[in-house]
Design an enzyme around this catalytic site. Structure first.
Site, PDB file in Angstrom:
ATOM      1  N   CYS A  27       0.855  -1.202   0.000  1.00 14.03           N
ATOM      2  CA  CYS A  27       0.000   0.000   0.000  1.00 14.03           C
ATOM      3  C   CYS A  27       0.884   1.242   0.000  1.00 14.03           C
ATOM      4  O   CYS A  27       0.686   2.173  -0.795  1.00 14.03           O
ATOM      5  CB  CYS A  27      -0.895   0.029   1.240  1.00 14.03           C
ATOM      6  N   CYS A  97     -19.647  43.030   5.854  1.00 17.60           N
ATOM      7  CA  CYS A  97     -18.483  42.942   6.745  1.00 17.60           C
ATOM      8  C   CYS A  97     -18.064  41.479   6.906  1.00 17.60           C
ATOM      9  O   CYS A  97     -16.875  41.132   6.781  1.00 17.60           O
ATOM     10  CB  CYS A  97     -18.801  43.503   8.128  1.00 17.60           C
ATOM     11  N   ASP A 523      35.575  19.049  18.544  1.00 14.85           N
ATOM     12  CA  ASP A 523      36.114  20.385  18.743  1.00 14.85           C
ATOM     13  C   ASP A 523      36.398  20.503  20.248  1.00 14.85           C
ATOM     14  O   ASP A 523      35.738  19.845  21.053  1.00 14.85           O
ATOM     15  CB  ASP A 523      35.076  21.425  18.299  1.00 14.85           C
ATOM     16  N   ASP A 729      31.180  25.581  13.874  1.00 11.76           N
ATOM     17  CA  ASP A 729      31.781  24.434  13.197  1.00 11.76           C
ATOM     18  C   ASP A 729      30.939  23.924  12.031  1.00 11.76           C
ATOM     19  O   ASP A 729      31.139  22.801  11.574  1.00 11.76           O
ATOM     20  CB  ASP A 729      31.965  23.277  14.199  1.00 11.76           C
TER      21      ASP A 729
END
Length: 839
Positions: A27, A97, A523, A729
């Site tokens: 499906c 309105c 790092d 980084d």
């Protein structure tokens, strides 16, 4: 393999569309194929487990309606998850309105329905929350000159999601109960006939009775399955429902056929097949609900209301009405409605829902808070900074949804198999029928041998009965569902578990690649260390005092965003030093900073490393021994020079994060090589690496060289994950095979990497790797079971070794076992070893 996702073109839009009517992997494949063939759709993934389509399309070529039409054309029902809101409108005086507002609302993309009632002065708006939010609707109305006086009620997205899931579950339960209500009497009636050969009260009434009892099981309880099969056949497609429908209807027809031919009555068996099928669907729906509970839990976390200050008074409003800059009042025990900044008060906040951190986090004026977290002690006044789809929680939910809607590379093979699976099963089933009818003696050799120990195998039933039995068994024993659910259910559970532990997986492919990583590059600043260095030593040369060196260094670092510069400024501020004024400030990447400082006359002052001093021809040799001592102590030493002459050195040290040592040790024990990438000089870098246990150091690497270092490691055959802050980084994260962004709460750029660690601790890297490995163990187990089951079961059924009812039990068990096994992933220990022990 690079899996980092780039920015989408401006005309590209993403849509998550719930779909009704999917029952098996074929499906999902049918819909996916139709979507990919639709002009303008650039990417389409259909997830059977979540019952959603994840579509990316070019809005300049196609639109939302065309996407939905493409799905509906395949015979399934696509629908949007909508929100309904009722707004009180001020300023309307006549029918025109109301018409004006209605027209404006209906033109807005994302508004599904809009009705404005003049008499009640209310607007009822149904809209797609993925496209627009309440604030957009409010502004559109007020742009026409009318006022939105507030909302009377709203329907939260998570409530709709829970209701829809509960509806599916209740329907599956009801169909299963109806089917078994008539099947149990059939089984009780069939037992004497099967065991003793006694048809009570006689064969005619027994046959008629089983036929009549089978009717509600097939055509009432099983109506959805039969209708689904009919739709697929009408569209020239085949799926699991077609196999079940063909099997049960063939079995049912044998009942009336017994009055005209010498075949066995399988009408009762047809009800049994449908009942076991519906029982499997019910258990599957329950298990899939557990698999998808992560998003539901996240959605339930959202606050429903907020107290905001309006003209100095508190006013309670729905959370959707909170706008940026609103001042919110949060009392102890209450949820913080949306992301913001504390402007008054102090408290501690339970942020476990966001970061997985169990300890409350102290909050003072200026601190950031995350929406849906819980204020524990004092009263806080918070200025809203992010609302609606921009909040941290909304981003997390979106990320988890997208991850669950993505596919992993390992799934591609299963998808290719599924695309041929149902046609192949139909071919094999009809082949079994024909072979039994034409070559019964040859086919029954194995069956005759098995008859000795399989009580349901009986070669005396007649060739036609045996052929029909093999045909039905071959149809109903096949299980494409197991293949289709093997990967997405495990992915749903895995990404949900990650979100609960503060590990956000952006894409399924990241999860697969992460398990293959053999090198993790970190790092240093803010990743291994806390990123809040402090000045530890100030050493002046003759003619300067410690105070003067610090004062000069701080005067140059004014406005610096670098952690080392901020540390010097903090120390000067703590010492109440009055800074010199300066000009011509300049940051020199990878070296330091320089500025002209106003002393008796403007003087050029430098603060930086050896490279900067060499380039500016400053002799720093008198301080070389001091520099080396600091570096051996893992301190970062910064030289200070004024007018070309060395003036002193300032040493700064950054403390390690609490869990860095343990996290690195555990990664190394897992067979992953850890590497530190830093701009620090080699002595300092190696000293820090030795403290934390990192095995390789890449020092004195300038920011623009980080990408080259990552690529060099990849050229050596290493699969690299890069861990950094996700902002500074970004290029290195993109270059790595997997980019891991690490931060704290709202400070982190969630979409900057493939994996985001919300808690800001290195233990999150261990959790991410363990989660990846555990998830893929489950995926491999599921795929192995699905392939093995089908490869073994279908030939057995073709040979007549599986009774049709037993074949259906096996099929239902197969799909349920795959989903259940995926849910067992929750038992996996994915935290640091010490954390797993504590829990």
């Amino acid at each position: 393999m690079r899996i980092h996702l780039g920015e989408l073109p401006m005309t590209n839009k993403k849509k998550i569309i719930p779909i009704r009517g999917m029952h098996c992997a074929s499906c999902a494949q049918t819909i996916e194929k139709a979507l990919k063939e639709t002009p303008g759709i650039t990417e389409a993934n259909v997830n059977l487990a979540s019952e959603k389509a994840y579509v990316t399309y070019d809005s300049s070529i196609t639109g939302e309606n065309e996407v939905i039409a493409a799905i509906n054309a395949t015979g399934y029902e696509a629908r949007l998850e909508t929100k309904k809101t009722i707004l009180k409108i001020g300023g309307m005086t006549c029918a025109s309105c109301a018409q004006t507002i209605e027209k404006v609302l209906r033109k807005i993309e994302g508004v599904v329905e809009a009705n404005v009632n003049l008499a009640s002065e209310k607007a009822v708006v149904v809209y797609d929350p993925q496209t627009i939010d309440y604030e957009t609707i409010r502004k559109a109305i007020e742009a026409t000159g009318y006022q939105v006086l507030g909302r009377e009620e709203g329907s939260a997205k998570y409530e709709q999601a829970i209701e829809e899931e509960q509806r599916k579950f209740n329907e599956a339960k009801m169909r299963m109960k109806i089917s078994w209500a008539v099947t149990i009497p059939i089984i009780a009636w069939m037992i004497p006939e099967m065991i003793f050969g006694i048809a009570w009260p006689n064969m005619t009434l027994y046959t008629i009775g089983t036929i009549l009892l089978a009717i509600p099981a097939l055509f009432w309880a099983g109506k959805e399955t039969l209708l689904s099969a009919g739709k697929k056949v009408a569209h020239g497609r085949a799926n699991m429902d077609v196999l079940i429908a063909l099997g049960t209807l063939t079995a049912f027809i044998t009942g009336p056929a017994t009055f005209f031919s010498p075949i066995l009555n399988y009408a009762g068996v047809s009800a049994m097949i449908m009942s076991f099928h519906l029982l499997g669907r019910y258990i599957e729906a329950k298990a899939k609900g557990r698999a998808s509970q992560a998003i539901r839990k996240l959605l339930e976390l959202e606050a429903k209301t907020a107290r905001i200050l309006v003209d100095g008074k508190e006013k309670e409003v729905p959370v959707d009405e909170v706008t940026v800059e609103n001042i919110m009042i949060i009392r102890p025990g209450e949820k913080i409605p949306t992301d913001g900044v504390v402007i008054e008060g102090q408290s501690s906040v339970d942020e476990s829902m966001a970061t997985g951190e169990s300890m409350p986090v102290p909050k003072n004026v200026g601190d950031k808070v995350i929406g849906a977290t819980v204020n524990q002690r004092g009263m806080l006044k918070v200025r809203a900074t992010k609302v609606g789809q921009d909040t941290f929680l909304s981003q997390v939910i979106r990320l988890v949804e997208e991850a669950q809607g993505s596919k992993v590379p390992i799934q591609e093979f299963a998808d290719r198999v599924v695309s041929y699976f149902v046609p192949a099963v139909l071919t094999l089933s009809f082949s079994a029928l024909v072979l039994w009818l034409i070559f019964p003696d040859q086919v029954s050799v194995v069956t005759a041998w098995a008859q000795q120990f399989l009580p349901w195998v009986n070669l005396n039933l007649g060739v036609v009965t045996l052929a029909i039995s093999a045909f039905i068994s071959s149809l109903v024993i096949a299980c494409p569902c197991a293949l289709g659910l093997a990967t997405p259910t495990a992915l749903m559970v895995g990404t949900g578990m990650g979100a609960e532990k503060g590990v956000l997986i952006r894409h399924g492919a990241a999860l697969q690649t992460l398990k293959e990583v053999d090198t993790i590059v970190f790092d240093k600043t803010g990743t291994i260390t806390k990123g809040k260095p402090e000045v530890t030593d100030v050493v002046p040369v003759e003619g300067y005092s410690e105070e003067e060196v610090l004062r000069l260094a701080a005067s140059v670092e004014v406005g610096s965003e670098h952690p080392l510069g901020e540390a010097i400024l903090r120390r000067a501020k703590d010492g109440n030093l009055e800074l010199y004024s300066g000009e011509a400030f300049e940051a020199i990447t990878g070296r330091g900073v320089k500025a002209k400082i106003s002393l008796s006359s403007p003087k050029l002052v430098l603060v930086g490393n050896r490279k900067l001093m060499k380039e500016q021809k400053v002799d720093y040799k008198p301080l070389e021994n001091v520099l080396e001592r600091f570096e051996r102590e893992a301190k970062t030493a910064m030289l200070l020079a004024a007018e070309g002459k060395i003036a002193g050195v300032v040493a700064v040290a950054d403390t390690l994060k609490d869990d860095s040592v343990q996290a690195i040790r555990e990664l190394e024990e897992m067979g992953i090589k850890t590497t530190m990438l830093t701009g620090d000089n080699e002595l300092t870098a190696k000293a820090i690496a030795q403290k934390v246990g990192i095995s390789r150091v890449l020092a004195e690497v300038l920011p623009d060289q980080k990408v080259k270092e990552i690529q060099r490691l990849q050229e050596n055959g290493e699969t690299v994950a890069m861990v950094g802050d996700g902002i500074n980084d970004a290029p290195a994260l993109t270059a790595a095979n997997v980019g891991v962004a690490i931060g704290t709460g709202t400070d982190i750029a969630i979409e900057s990497a493939d994996v985001t660690l919300v808690r800001g601790k290195l233990s999150g890297v261990v959790t991410a790797v363990k989660l990846s490995r555990a998830t893929f163990r489950k995926i491999k187990q599921n795929l192995f079971w699905a392939f093995f089951y089908n490869a073994a079961a279908i030939p057995l059924a073709m040979l007549g070794l599986a009774h049709p009812a037993l074949a259906e039990i096996a099929m239902a068990t197969s799909s349920v076992s795959v989903v259940t096994n995926a849910n067992l992933l929750r038992r996996a220990k994915i935290l640091l070893s010490s954390q797993n022990t504590r829990r």
